[in-house]
Design a protein around this motif. Structure first.
Motif, PDB file in Angstrom:
ATOM      1  N   ASP A   1       5.538   6.568  -0.433  1.00  0.00           N
ATOM      2  CA  ASP A   1       6.646   5.266  -1.292  1.00  0.00           C
ATOM      3  C   ASP A   1       5.425   3.891  -2.124  1.00  0.00           C
ATOM      4  OD1 ASP A   1       9.149   5.601  -0.078  1.00  0.00           O
ATOM      5  OD2 ASP A   1       8.974   5.229   1.655  1.00  0.00           O
ATOM      6  N   ARG A   2       4.810   4.258  -1.635  1.00  0.00           N
ATOM      7  CA  ARG A   2       3.578   3.715  -2.276  1.00  0.00           C
ATOM      8  C   ARG A   2       3.330   3.506  -4.022  1.00  0.00           C
ATOM      9  NH1 ARG A   2      -1.288   1.683   0.824  1.00  0.00           N
ATOM     10  NH2 ARG A   2      -2.184   1.610  -0.943  1.00  0.00           N
ATOM     11  N   ALA A   3       2.889   2.225  -3.942  1.00  0.00           N
ATOM     12  CA  ALA A   3       3.380   2.613  -6.290  1.00  0.00           C
ATOM     13  C   ALA A   3       1.974   3.520  -6.416  1.00  0.00           C
ATOM     14  CB  ALA A   3       3.095   1.070  -6.530  1.00  0.00           C
ATOM     15  N   ASP A   4       0.891   2.600  -5.976  1.00  0.00           N
ATOM     16  CA  ASP A   4      -0.472   3.357  -6.151  1.00  0.00           C
ATOM     17  C   ASP A   4      -0.869   5.403  -5.591  1.00  0.00           C
ATOM     18  OD1 ASP A   4      -0.583   3.295  -3.724  1.00  0.00           O
ATOM     19  OD2 ASP A   4      -2.535   1.246  -4.005  1.00  0.00           O
ATOM     20  N   PHE A   5       0.406   5.878  -5.195  1.00  0.00           N
ATOM     21  CA  PHE A   5       0.187   7.117  -4.448  1.00  0.00           C
ATOM     22  C   PHE A   5      -1.031   7.951  -5.208  1.00  0.00           C
ATOM     23  CE2 PHE A   5       2.574  11.128  -3.221  1.00  0.00           C
ATOM     24  CZ  PHE A   5       1.029  11.129  -1.923  1.00  0.00           C
TER      25      PHE A   5
END
Length: 472
Positions: free
Chosen positions: A205-209
């Motif tokens: 769910d992290r934008a930087d995944f």
């Protein structure tokens, strides 16, 4: 009129004189034991550089979300407290002025654990003898700053002064651990260790995944675009952290959901997450699968596994957008363990060689779910009362609700989980006093002998934490 700052020797002990006398004797038995702090969030830069702290405000207030969340709740803006904004808008930079705001509102902390910790820091660490207030703000600020520049207030010197045998910091999977590397050869590399927290590379769910997964591949030389390569890269990072002293991992997931998918399904789910095509249910399932994968890796490499679920992170969207995470807006959420942990426990819960420490912010689960689970599965242990419940009453509620079913020896002692370095002795002292209070009541009721209580007090203070985190 300014009041005298005193710390009563019997603070937190029972008012009943018979039980209080027992608690006093138990406390004398364990109060001088070394501090073992196996999980926390102090900055490793402090110990790597060993540079003296700048001033009272940047040390005591700015890193401590317990402090500024209370002030914010009373309408005091974070900008006025010097909390940096993401958009670069100028915030208050006069540290004396910030400290005056804090001092003039110190009454807000009456009855809170923060008041106990802060008074202990002011009295025991800095030798201050008047209660903090608007009238004493400048005296406090000047006195603390004058002491902070002294050699005995360098971070490593404070480790010695506080009798901290070991302290563990917590770093993300991509961290280069440069500050821990600086400790090599200093004599402190075995006292300041890291903890592996892979949330940055398992939370889709992290934008930087996707960027983090690519970085993971660069660091390890593995093809992290593939499921086998991704898992191999995580094993390499775990090994890297172990080289810097890590004995534990930490997982701060929203829920306690776990999964045990067939390899082909797990690989397909990973690809959907990597491509940004997974829906919220799938990203949650992936986090659950990764808890089970991490448990398997812990069985391989011997790392203790900590699971910290149940925090609704960044509940205040406006604060998150302006200031970022960890600004006092995390809120406890209901958390279910029995069904959610079953996939992981069916696979690894019966492994006596594995240690999984469970924490919760949902106190309703203590007696109903967590104590029965830890009282059965060899792999499970219960972490202490955590975060919002790291308080005298919270610690008592924990002991009252879990001891009958899980006993003392399926718990792991105390950890302070703090960024506030100078409060660590006070936090551990509170835990020691409350445990002695609880044990004293059992002795007074003839449920334990005093000799047994002394052994349990020692184990809760020192023995269990060293065993659980493999520090013996």
């Amino acid at each position: 009129m300014n009041s005298t700052l005193t710390l009563h020797p019997d603070r937190l002990f029972p008012s009943d004189p018979t039980i209080r006398a027992i608690a006093q004797r138990l406390y004398q038995h364990i109060k001088g034991l070394p501090i073992v702090s196996p999980h926390g969030h102090t900055d490793p830069r402090w110990f790597g550089d060993n540079t003296n702290f700048d001033n009272a405000t940047s040390l005591l207030l700015l890193p401590d979300h317990y402090v500024f969340r209370m002030l914010y709740s009373q309408g005091i803006s974070l900008e006025s407290l010097g909390i940096r904004r993401r958009d670069g808008v100028v915030v208050e930079q006069d540290y004396r002025k910030i400290f005056r705001i804090f001092a003039s509102h110190y009454y807000l902390f009456r009855g809170t654990p923060s008041r106990i910790w802060l008074d202990s820091v002011f009295h025991d660490v800095f030798g201050l003898t008047e209660t903090l207030s608007a009238d004493t703000a400048d005296h406090y600020y000047d006195s603390i700053n004058a002491q902070l520049v002294k050699p005995e207030f360098a971070p490593r010197a404070l480790l010695d002064r506080f009798n901290i045998e070991l302290i563990a910091t917590t770093e993300g999977a991509l961290n280069d651990l440069r500050h821990h590397a600086k400790l090599k050869g200093s004599g402190y590399e075995q006292r300041v260790i890291t903890t592996f927290r892979p949330d940055d590379v398992v939370d889709a769910d992290r934008a930087d995944f996707a960027a983090n997964i690519a970085k993971l591949g660069e660091l390890t030389g593995e093809d992290t675009r593939s499921w086998p390569g991704y898992l191999a890269a995580l094993r390499k990072r775990r090994a890297f952290f172990r080289q810097h002293g890590a004995t534990a991992t930490d997982h701060g997931h929203p829920t306690a959901i776990t999964a045990d998918l067939p390899a082909d399904e797990a690989a397909a789910l990973f690809q959907r997450c990597l491509a940004g095509e997974a829906n919220p249910a799938e990203t949650e399932l992936f986090r659950g699968q990764m808890l089970t994968e991490m448990a398997g890796m812990s069985l391989e490499d011997g790392m203790t596994m900590q699971i910290h679920p149940g925090a609704h992170r960044n509940h205040n969207t406006i604060i998150f957008e302006r200031f970022g995470p960890d600004k006092g807006a995390d809120i406890p959420s209901p958390t279910e363990f029995v069904s959610n942990l079953k996939p992981l426990l069916q696979k690894y819960g019966n492994e006596a060689g594995l240690t999984i420490i469970l924490f919760t912010l949902d106190e309703t689960t203590y007696a109903r779910e967590l104590a029965p689970l830890a009282g059965h599965y060899p792999a499970l242990k219960l972490g202490p009362a955590w975060w919002f419940h790291d308080s005298p009453e919270g610690m008592l509620r924990f002991r009252h609700q879990v001891t009958e079913t899980a006993g003392f020896y399926n718990t792991v002692g105390f950890n302070d989980d703090t960024r506030a370095f100078l409060s660590i002795p006070a936090r551990h002292d509170v835990a020691r006093r409350i445990d002695c209070r609880f044990l004293a009541s059992l002795v007074a009721e003839h449920r334990l002998t005093e000799e047994e209580a002394m052994q349990v007090a020692y184990d809760l203070t020192y023995g269990l934490v060293k065993k659980a985190y493999q520090l013996a």
